[in-house]
Scaffold this active site. Structure first.
Site, PDB file in Angstrom:
ATOM      1  N   HIS A 267     -38.285 -16.018   9.775  1.00  0.00           N
ATOM      2  CA  HIS A 267     -38.590 -16.850   8.610  1.00  0.00           C
ATOM      3  C   HIS A 267     -37.314 -17.452   8.074  1.00  0.00           C
ATOM      4  O   HIS A 267     -36.207 -16.950   8.301  1.00  0.00           O
ATOM      5  CB  HIS A 267     -39.288 -16.037   7.516  1.00  0.00           C
ATOM      6  CG  HIS A 267     -38.378 -15.089   6.785  1.00  0.00           C
ATOM      7  ND1 HIS A 267     -37.676 -15.450   5.657  1.00  0.00           N
ATOM      8  CD2 HIS A 267     -38.038 -13.798   7.031  1.00  0.00           C
ATOM      9  CE1 HIS A 267     -36.967 -14.421   5.234  1.00  0.00           C
ATOM     10  NE2 HIS A 267     -37.161 -13.402   6.051  1.00  0.00           N
ATOM     11  N   CYS A 268     -37.458 -18.585   7.346  1.00  0.00           N
ATOM     12  CA  CYS A 268     -36.347 -19.151   6.587  1.00  0.00           C
ATOM     13  C   CYS A 268     -36.723 -19.053   5.113  1.00  0.00           C
ATOM     14  O   CYS A 268     -37.455 -18.152   4.719  1.00  0.00           O
ATOM     15  CB  CYS A 268     -36.040 -20.580   7.027  1.00  0.00           C
ATOM     16  SG  CYS A 268     -37.403 -21.740   6.829  1.00  0.00           S
ATOM     17  N   THR A 269     -36.261 -19.970   4.306  1.00  0.00           N
ATOM     18  CA  THR A 269     -36.503 -19.863   2.870  1.00  0.00           C
ATOM     19  C   THR A 269     -37.975 -19.951   2.524  1.00  0.00           C
ATOM     20  O   THR A 269     -38.473 -19.240   1.656  1.00  0.00           O
ATOM     21  CB  THR A 269     -35.735 -20.971   2.122  1.00  0.00           C
ATOM     22  OG1 THR A 269     -34.372 -20.967   2.554  1.00  0.00           O
ATOM     23  CG2 THR A 269     -35.779 -20.739   0.620  1.00  0.00           C
TER      24      THR A 269
END
Length: 491
Positions: free
Chosen positions: A37-39
């Site tokens: 995942h990212c932000t």
């Protein structure tokens, strides 16, 4: 207390149910090779993209947007939910990883269909896949990017206020934290590269440590008089601290050597000998060949961008500010940070003139979202547009891009116009930053140290991007696109 415990249990249950639905509609656990995942995005690397049920995924209320590209499914969930959902998805994948005859047969079927689908790539597809890998390596390190960026902003403010005395213990402590974080970034780049290609992750981490060792430049003879005179705690990104590309290349070499040795060495000696030989060979090549070449190429690229920035001025910012949001859509924007880090760590440049332009593009997305919020009478759309626009002002644009602007179409074009105008202004006035990673309002901490006019021009460009995007979106789409009731139901 019992009610609080019950509420926590319900929340955990709902997150787990959401994770299970996402896994099921993505083709099942056997179809998912990796979950990161990212932000704001859940990123699933798939064996077969055709098994994704996009229509049913879009019907889930927590899903703000999704797209599939080169075998990766990216699902926009927002900053609050993405971490919890990722944890649950990885738990489901681990539970499904227990080998059984049925699962092995299903996995073989997935791999066969995947090889048929992706067996022949066009040159463009291969390029996109390579850049996607580059982005995937950077994405897990984003929290460290953000934390280090805030530390750098604080150091910049301390320097602007004259608190950067080498005898100041607090300043030295913050500099030590920041410098260590930059070295850890390269360690994590090596770790994730080795993990992605089937090597030993800890060996990849060691390669990252080599490429950021303080003695690296001195050993290879690359240190210059100007760089050697710089005090380490005054420049946390000094010397080779931005060695993303050299670390990835070195780790790729190590992984290929290691995997080749494991196939050829006898089983009794494969474990110690493969690790020893691959690390010694790849490490030597990295220090003597890859590092010096990458250092000089990075310097040449930074110099070329600096000349283009100095000569083109407003046109440079106009083009890059206008297209940056499209780069974000493709999920490739994190790779640009390698270039930014190279600009800052280059002793002949020492500043980041790209980040102010990217910041204008992100602020423009907020301006377009605010135009939608003001112009629409749809209650559901207003509830999404306002908080997502505020989030974009702090540098996180995925909610407003995927939740509003891109779905409506014309607001995205309005944001591109705002990014172009703001980018042209800050480029024309040579606005620079002393760091990278944060945009929008938090970036003001990065533009203080270069001088008061640098800050004034940044804030002026900020307002220009915001107002231009708002006005362009209003003119392009207010009456025709989002003024009437019920638009959110058809998104």
């Amino acid at each position: 207390m019992p009610q609080d415990k019950q509420r926590v249990t319900q929340v955990r249950g709902s997150v787990k149910e959401l994770a299970a639905r996402l896994v099921g509609l993505s083709g099942g656990a056997e179809n998912i090779m990796e979950c990161t995942h990212c932000t704001t995005r859940l990123r699933l690397r798939l064996r077969n993209s055709d098994l994704v049920d996009k229509e049913r995924l879009n019907e889930i209320s927590e899903v703000q947007g999704l797209f599939v590209r080169t075998g990766q499914l990216q699902i926009i969930l927002g900053p609050e939910a993405v971490v919890k959902v990722t944890r649950q998805v990885n738990g489901l994948l681990e539970a499904a990883a227990t080998p059984t005859p049925q699962r092995q047969e299903a996995r073989s079927g997935f791999e066969a269909s995947s090889s048929k689908k992706y067996g022949t790539f066009s040159l463009l597809s291969r390029l996109l896949e390579a850049v996607q890998f580059f982005s995937d390596v950077v994405v897990p390190v984003i929290p460290l990017f953000v934390g280090t960026g805030l530390l750098l902003g604080l150091l910049g403010l301390m320097g602007a206020m004259g608190w950067d005395d080498p005898g100041n213990v607090g300043f030295r402590a913050l500099s030590l934290l920041t410098g260590s974080a930059f070295q850890l970034m390269a360690v994590l780049f090596g770790y994730h590269t080795a993990k992605r290609f089937g090597g030993t992750p800890v060996l990849g981490a060691a390669m990252g440590l080599i490429m950021t060792h303080p003695d690296f430049l001195e050993l290879t003879g690359l240190v210059t008089e100007k760089a050697s005179m710089r005090v380490p705690f005054m420049a946390p990104q000094f010397e080779h601290q931005g060695a993303l590309i050299p670390t990835i290349l070195s780790t790729l070499l190590l992984t290929f050597i290691e995997k080749g040795l494991r196939r050829r060495l006898p089983s009794w000696g494969a474990f110690p000998l493969a690790s020893f030989i691959s690390f010694a060979m790849a490490g030597g090549i990295a220090v003597l060949i890859i590092g010096p070449i990458a250092f000089r190429l990075g310097g040449a690229l930074g110099g070329w961008l600096e000349q283009l920035f100095a000569s083109s001025g407003a046109l440079f910012g106009l083009l890059l500010g206008g297209i940056y949001s499209s780069i974000v859509i493709a999920g490739l924007h994190h790779g640009i940070q390698a270039v930014e880090a190279g600009l800052i760590s280059n002793p002949d440049i020492g500043v980041n003139f790209l980040l102010p332009i990217w910041s204008m593009a992100n602020v423009a997305q907020a301006g377009a979202g605010l135009a939608v919020y003001v112009g629409t009478r749809d209650t559901a759309l207003r509830k999404v547009a306002l908080p997502a626009s505020i989030t974009a002002l702090f540098g996180i644009t995925e909610p407003i891009v995927y939740g509003v602007n891109l779905k409506l179409g014309r607001p995205f074009l309005g944001a591109a116009a705002g990014g172009a105008v703001g980018g042209a202004y800050v480029a024309f006035h040579k606005v620079v930053s002393n760091s990278f990673g944060l945009t929008g309002i938090p970036m003001t901490a990065f533009v203080v140290q270069p001088g008061p006019m640098n800050l004034i021009h940044y804030l002026t460009g900020f307002l220009l991007a915001l107002i231009t995007a708002f006005c362009a979106t209003w003119l392009l789409g207010t009456k025709q696109t989002f003024m009437h009731e019920g638009i959110a139901k058809r998104l």
